[in-house]
Design a protein around this motif. Structure first.
Motif, PDB file in Angstrom:
ATOM      1  N   ALA A  41       0.857  -1.193   0.000  1.00  0.00           N
ATOM      2  CA  ALA A  41       0.000   0.000   0.000  1.00  0.00           C
ATOM      3  C   ALA A  41       0.887   1.235   0.000  1.00  0.00           C
ATOM      4  O   ALA A  41       1.907   1.273   0.691  1.00  0.00           O
ATOM      5  N   PRO A  42       0.524   2.256  -0.772  1.00  0.00           N
ATOM      6  CA  PRO A  42       1.335   3.475  -0.791  1.00  0.00           C
ATOM      7  C   PRO A  42       1.161   4.270   0.489  1.00  0.00           C
ATOM      8  O   PRO A  42       0.235   4.035   1.269  1.00  0.00           O
ATOM      9  N   GLY A  43       2.053   5.227   0.700  1.00  0.00           N
ATOM     10  CA  GLY A  43       1.938   6.096   1.857  1.00  0.00           C
ATOM     11  C   GLY A  43       0.783   7.060   1.706  1.00  0.00           C
ATOM     12  O   GLY A  43       0.093   7.079   0.678  1.00  0.00           O
ATOM     13  N   PRO A  44       0.533   7.881   2.720  1.00  0.00           N
ATOM     14  CA  PRO A  44      -0.543   8.878   2.640  1.00  0.00           C
ATOM     15  C   PRO A  44      -0.386   9.782   1.420  1.00  0.00           C
ATOM     16  O   PRO A  44       0.728  10.022   0.950  1.00  0.00           O
ATOM     17  N   LEU A  45      -1.498  10.305   0.942  1.00  0.00           N
ATOM     18  CA  LEU A  45      -1.500  11.071  -0.302  1.00  0.00           C
ATOM     19  C   LEU A  45      -0.545  12.247  -0.269  1.00  0.00           C
ATOM     20  O   LEU A  45       0.164  12.522  -1.255  1.00  0.00           O
ATOM     21  N   LEU A  46      -0.489  12.968   0.835  1.00  0.00           N
ATOM     22  CA  LEU A  46       0.332  14.170   0.917  1.00  0.00           C
ATOM     23  C   LEU A  46       1.699  13.909   1.546  1.00  0.00           C
ATOM     24  O   LEU A  46       2.471  14.853   1.741  1.00  0.00           O
ATOM     25  N   ALA A  47       2.004  12.667   1.851  1.00  0.00           N
ATOM     26  CA  ALA A  47       3.278  12.347   2.506  1.00  0.00           C
ATOM     27  C   ALA A  47       4.498  12.813   1.718  1.00  0.00           C
ATOM     28  O   ALA A  47       5.479  13.264   2.320  1.00  0.00           O
ATOM     29  N   PRO A  48       4.510  12.731   0.373  1.00  0.00           N
ATOM     30  CA  PRO A  48       5.704  13.193  -0.348  1.00  0.00           C
ATOM     31  C   PRO A  48       6.051  14.659  -0.108  1.00  0.00           C
ATOM     32  O   PRO A  48       7.208  15.063  -0.300  1.00  0.00           O
ATOM     33  N   PHE A  49       5.073  15.455   0.307  1.00  0.00           N
ATOM     34  CA  PHE A  49       5.317  16.887   0.509  1.00  0.00           C
ATOM     35  C   PHE A  49       5.738  17.210   1.949  1.00  0.00           C
ATOM     36  O   PHE A  49       6.001  18.365   2.257  1.00  0.00           O
ATOM     37  N   GLN A  50       5.817  16.201   2.793  1.00  0.00           N
ATOM     38  CA  GLN A  50       6.117  16.426   4.214  1.00  0.00           C
ATOM     39  C   GLN A  50       7.577  16.097   4.505  1.00  0.00           C
ATOM     40  O   GLN A  50       7.877  15.211   5.293  1.00  0.00           O
ATOM     41  N   GLN A  51       8.471  16.790   3.846  1.00  0.00           N
ATOM     42  CA  GLN A  51       9.896  16.471   3.940  1.00  0.00           C
ATOM     43  C   GLN A  51      10.682  17.644   4.516  1.00  0.00           C
ATOM     44  O   GLN A  51      10.345  18.799   4.334  1.00  0.00           O
ATOM     45  N   TRP A  52      11.747  17.319   5.217  1.00  0.00           N
ATOM     46  CA  TRP A  52      12.800  18.226   5.627  1.00  0.00           C
ATOM     47  C   TRP A  52      12.269  19.486   6.314  1.00  0.00           C
ATOM     48  O   TRP A  52      11.619  19.399   7.339  1.00  0.00           O
ATOM     49  N   ASP A  53      12.508  20.665   5.751  1.00  0.00           N
ATOM     50  CA  ASP A  53      12.181  21.916   6.439  1.00  0.00           C
ATOM     51  C   ASP A  53      10.690  22.083   6.703  1.00  0.00           C
ATOM     52  O   ASP A  53      10.302  22.891   7.561  1.00  0.00           O
ATOM     53  N   TRP A  54       9.865  21.347   5.982  1.00  0.00           N
ATOM     54  CA  TRP A  54       8.430  21.452   6.228  1.00  0.00           C
ATOM     55  C   TRP A  54       8.115  21.174   7.694  1.00  0.00           C
ATOM     56  O   TRP A  54       7.253  21.832   8.289  1.00  0.00           O
ATOM     57  N   GLY A  55       8.812  20.225   8.301  1.00  0.00           N
ATOM     58  CA  GLY A  55       8.568  19.917   9.703  1.00  0.00           C
ATOM     59  C   GLY A  55       8.813  21.107  10.610  1.00  0.00           C
ATOM     60  O   GLY A  55       8.068  21.333  11.578  1.00  0.00           O
ATOM     61  N   HIS A  56       9.828  21.900  10.327  1.00  0.00           N
ATOM     62  CA  HIS A  56      10.103  23.088  11.131  1.00  0.00           C
ATOM     63  C   HIS A  56       8.973  24.112  10.991  1.00  0.00           C
ATOM     64  O   HIS A  56       8.507  24.680  11.997  1.00  0.00           O
ATOM     65  N   TYR A  57       8.554  24.374   9.763  1.00  0.00           N
ATOM     66  CA  TYR A  57       7.475  25.337   9.560  1.00  0.00           C
ATOM     67  C   TYR A  57       6.188  24.868  10.247  1.00  0.00           C
ATOM     68  O   TYR A  57       5.464  25.678  10.845  1.00  0.00           O
ATOM     69  N   LEU A  58       5.913  23.586  10.146  1.00  0.00           N
ATOM     70  CA  LEU A  58       4.716  23.028  10.788  1.00  0.00           C
ATOM     71  C   LEU A  58       4.781  23.197  12.304  1.00  0.00           C
ATOM     72  O   LEU A  58       3.812  23.641  12.931  1.00  0.00           O
ATOM     73  N   HIS A  59       5.923  22.859  12.892  1.00  0.00           N
ATOM     74  CA  HIS A  59       6.050  22.949  14.347  1.00  0.00           C
ATOM     75  C   HIS A  59       5.915  24.395  14.833  1.00  0.00           C
ATOM     76  O   HIS A  59       5.294  24.659  15.870  1.00  0.00           O
ATOM     77  N   ILE A  60       6.501  25.330  14.084  1.00  0.00           N
ATOM     78  CA  ILE A  60       6.390  26.742  14.472  1.00  0.00           C
ATOM     79  C   ILE A  60       4.938  27.201  14.378  1.00  0.00           C
ATOM     80  O   ILE A  60       4.410  27.857  15.290  1.00  0.00           O
TER      81      ILE A  60
END
Length: 375
Positions: A41-60
């Motif tokens: 089964a593939p990963g979540p639909l938007l998972a490819p866009f949740q990489q690297w610096d995105w995590g910092h922006y999300l947490h802030i």
């Protein structure tokens, strides 16, 4: 009903088509390159866009800069204060309407990217009058190797959506508007200060200067001052954002030749895994491209643009090693206009660029979308 000029509709159609191409690439990446090669089964639909610096922006955006008293005094701190507040603040606002954080980030970049390409085409037409100038400049820009970063929840699209209209306003001698947009761009990226310096040079070289507009040129420093004050109130450090860059990304000052040496070792000294080594090779090539662009701008006496590129290269070229220079090429609008000008004089450059850039753009898009470092 607002009706866009035909030239704007043309570049926005081109923009939409390239966005569809990236979304298709992201969809395929989920199926063809899963983290577990045995998954069914593939990963979540938007998972490819949740990489690297995105995590910092999300947490802030979700938790703030210093949640529950956490900060740089903790051993496992993520150095999130290295990222300016403009994008996270907008992300938090859009999230009120779009409940999914990733979708909210993608929507910001999608809308901002459309504004950016329309402004880029108009700037290109100011430099190179002609029926195909804007479309060709935008095509080169949208097929550039790191163009994937315009389509993800990163700051490049938002910065350009503010910086390029600011530059367009400066070209039209609307200094208050140029300064206001540049100030907003500075809230997104430190590069806004480089743009402010370029606009100041443009003001000083203008044939008809209105000195009453001069105080406006200081406005872009306000977001930086406010952010530094906010960080000082929480950490006691006026340069907390810079020190976070140094801790997390080795962005402490080194002479350019030392930075080149360290990057060369990372690229060819077999000290890094092949994926990171390849990206260090891209850093070297991007720096050389930037130096060539700077030389062209200086030769053409385009002093404001040369100021912007020169300051950018100095900032990126004086760390422990080069990092994020390929991605920074997206912010070098004189590069795409210069390439378009060359291709109009020598049509083979158009074919050469498209044949080389298209596969590289796809390769780096897959690199990012599958969680590998892409500059």
């Amino acid at each position: 009903m607002l009706r866009l000029p035909p030239d704007d509709r043309e570049v926005l159609w081109l923009y939409l088509l390239t966005r569809i191409g990236i979304w298709i690439t992201a969809y395929c990446a989920r199926w063809l390159f899963p983290a577990d090669g045995n998954t069914r089964a593939p990963g979540p639909l938007l998972a490819p866009f949740q990489q690297w610096d995105w995590g910092h922006y999300l947490h802030i955006a979700r938790d703030g800069y210093f949640p529950d008293g956490a900060g740089p005094w903790l051993t496992q701190w993520d150095n999130r204060e290295a990222f300016f507040p403009g994008f996270p603040l907008l992300l938090r606002a859009v999230h009120v309407i779009v409940p999914d954080w990733t979708a909210a980030g993608l929507l910001i970049s999608f809308v901002a990217g459309g504004v950016a390409v329309a402004a880029l085409a108009r700037i290109a037409r100011l430099h190179l009058p002609g029926p195909d100038t804007g479309r060709r400049t935008v095509l080169f820009f949208l097929l550039s190797p790191c163009a994937v970063f315009l389509a993800v929840g990163y700051t490049e699209a938002l910065f350009l959506a503010l910086a390029l209209p600011a530059w367009l306003a400066a070209q039209r001698r609307n200094w208050p508007l140029a300064a206001t947009l540049t100030a907003l761009a500075t809230a997104v990226r430190i590069s806004g200060l480089f743009l402010a310096a370029a606009i100041a040079v443009h003001f000083l070289l203008a044939a008809h200067r209105h000195w009453r507009a001069l105080p406006w040129l200081a406005l872009p420093t306000a977001p930086m001052a406010l952010y530094a004050g906010y960080l000082h109130a929480h950490t006691g450090d006026w340069l907390a954002w810079k020190h976070a860059q140094e801790r997390g990304w080795y962005r402490d000052f080194h002479a350019p030749w030392d930075a080149w040496s360290h990057t060369w070792t990372g690229a060819f000294g077999q000290t890094q895994t092949t994926g990171f080594a390849f990206m260090f090779q891209a850093e070297l090539l991007a720096l050389l491209a930037g130096l060539l662009l700077l030389a062209v701008l200086l030769k053409q006496r385009r002093w404001p643009e040369a100021t912007y590129i020169g300051l950018t290269l100095w900032a990126l070229g004086t760390s422990y090693w080069f990092m994020s220079i390929p991605r920074a090429t997206l912010l070098w609008w004189p590069l795409w206009i210069t390439l378009a000008a060359w291709s109009l004089r020598r049509p083979r450059i158009n074919t050469l660029y498209l044949c080389l850039a298209a596969p590289l753009s796809t390769l780096l898009a897959l690199t990012f979308l599958t969680g590998r470092w892409a500059g």
